[in-house]
Scaffold this motif. Structure first.
Motif, PDB file in Angstrom:
ATOM      1  N   THR A   1      -2.092   7.337  -1.769  1.00 18.68           N
ATOM      2  CA  THR A   1      -2.812   7.066  -1.987  1.00 18.68           C
ATOM      3  C   THR A   1      -4.243   7.210  -2.367  1.00 18.68           C
ATOM      4  O   THR A   1      -5.233   6.456  -2.604  1.00 18.68           O
ATOM      5  CB  THR A   1      -2.981   6.987   0.058  1.00 18.68           C
TER       6      THR A   1
ATOM      7  N   ASP B   1       2.177  10.715   0.414  1.00 15.45           N
ATOM      8  CA  ASP B   1       2.055   9.460   1.079  1.00 15.45           C
ATOM      9  C   ASP B   1       0.225   9.290   0.808  1.00 15.45           C
ATOM     10  O   ASP B   1      -0.088   8.381  -0.141  1.00 15.45           O
ATOM     11  CB  ASP B   1       1.827   9.411   1.715  1.00 15.45           C
TER      12      ASP B   1
ATOM     13  N   PRO C   1       0.655  -1.187  -0.206  1.00 13.70           N
ATOM     14  CA  PRO C   1      -0.384  -0.334  -0.153  1.00 13.70           C
ATOM     15  C   PRO C   1       0.942   1.431  -0.002  1.00 13.70           C
ATOM     16  O   PRO C   1       0.260   2.600  -0.432  1.00 13.70           O
ATOM     17  CB  PRO C   1      -0.701   0.043   1.378  1.00 13.70           C
ATOM     18  N   ILE C   2       1.460   1.302   0.514  1.00 12.08           N
ATOM     19  CA  ILE C   2       3.009   2.441   0.504  1.00 12.08           C
ATOM     20  C   ILE C   2       3.869   1.974   0.049  1.00 12.08           C
ATOM     21  O   ILE C   2       4.987   1.064   0.147  1.00 12.08           O
ATOM     22  CB  ILE C   2       2.917   2.994   1.869  1.00 12.08           C
ATOM     23  N   SER C   3       4.555   2.986  -1.062  1.00 11.88           N
ATOM     24  CA  SER C   3       6.083   3.123  -1.451  1.00 11.88           C
ATOM     25  C   SER C   3       7.122   3.001  -0.254  1.00 11.88           C
ATOM     26  O   SER C   3       6.755   3.828   0.317  1.00 11.88           O
ATOM     27  CB  SER C   3       5.590   3.638  -3.494  1.00 11.88           C
TER      28      SER C   3
ATOM     29  N   ASN D   1      -5.610  -0.319   1.135  1.00 10.44           N
ATOM     30  CA  ASN D   1      -5.265   0.507   2.417  1.00 10.44           C
ATOM     31  C   ASN D   1      -6.192   0.391   3.201  1.00 10.44           C
ATOM     32  O   ASN D   1      -5.945   1.320   3.835  1.00 10.44           O
ATOM     33  CB  ASN D   1      -4.932   2.022   1.623  1.00 10.44           C
TER      34      ASN D   1
ATOM     35  N   PRO E   1      10.401   4.403   0.423  1.00  7.03           N
ATOM     36  CA  PRO E   1      10.269   6.129   1.073  1.00  7.03           C
ATOM     37  C   PRO E   1      11.713   7.012  -0.086  1.00  7.03           C
ATOM     38  O   PRO E   1      12.392   6.445  -0.640  1.00  7.03           O
ATOM     39  CB  PRO E   1      11.659   5.718   2.302  1.00  7.03           C
TER      40      PRO E   1
END
Lengths: 122, 122
Positions: free
Chosen positions: B25, B21, B5-7, B73, B9
DNA sequence: CAGCATCCCGTGGGATACTG
DNA sequence: CAGTATCCCACGGGATGCTG
């Protein structure tokens, strides 16, 4: 010449239209970053070159384009100094500061979200 | 299988990272529209087909993709009923409702902005 | 310095058709 | 009904170079 800041009415009205307007005006990869930059540095002298250096990853082409869009929407102000070589300063307008609450909310949501999502993967 | 869900850094931290973020999202053409749809219709039965019909202009491919992203998410919930033919209901999660303040602020800003910009062209 | 012109590529996303 | 699979294109956006 100033480009048309808002597109023609799409096939939606009310809340959806309003949200679309916002997304169109502030969307894209760089607009909010630029606004954030100019809001934080309200009292500095922000030239094109300085911004190009500071905003990580942006190209002069994109910076130029986004600055124009933001100016057309009266969110930022462009001031040209007829020196040699020419110098241009950009600054946030009073109206542009109204985006601060949007930026803040996106920042805060992002912080919480990273925590929420990451801890669910432990 | 749930997609990440989150790439990873990027080359930024703090506020910028958080904003990125959020944009990642909730960005894209349809995510906020879908969330808005499900928030407003919290008490309805929202099936895939119904959403495809109601959300103006969305294709089944995009609807499918965006629903998956939102589910990954934890913003929406997917419930499959093993009937024949199969029926699937989507609903906003409690967590998903936290996006309401973002949607509201974007809607309100858009409404004001349209007025501000348009009247400056009269 | 401030920015435009060109070239180029990845991908977001539309249209259409098909499957369990 | 709830999606997947393909095909395809427009355009956002990067790299490089040039001008006033």
């Amino acid at each position: 010449m100033v480009k048309k800041p808002i597109s023609d009415p799409p096939a939606c009205t009310g809340n959806l239209l309003a949200m679309r307007d916002t997304l169109e005006t502030l969307g894209g990869k760089w607009k909010l970053l630029i606004l954030h930059y100019l809001i934080v540095r309200e009292d500095d002298s922000n030239t094109f070159k300085k911004m190009e250096r500071d905003i990580d990853g942006i190209s002069s082409k994109m910076l130029s384009k986004e600055l124009k869009d933001l100016e057309a929407n009266k969110l930022i102000k462009r001031e040209e100094q007829k020196t040699k070589p020419i110098k241009v300063e950009y600054s946030i307008t009073e109206y542009g500061k109204s985006t601060k609450e949007i930026i803040d909310i996106l920042v805060n949501w992002g912080k919480k979200h990273r925590i929420n999502i990451l801890e669910s993967y432990e």
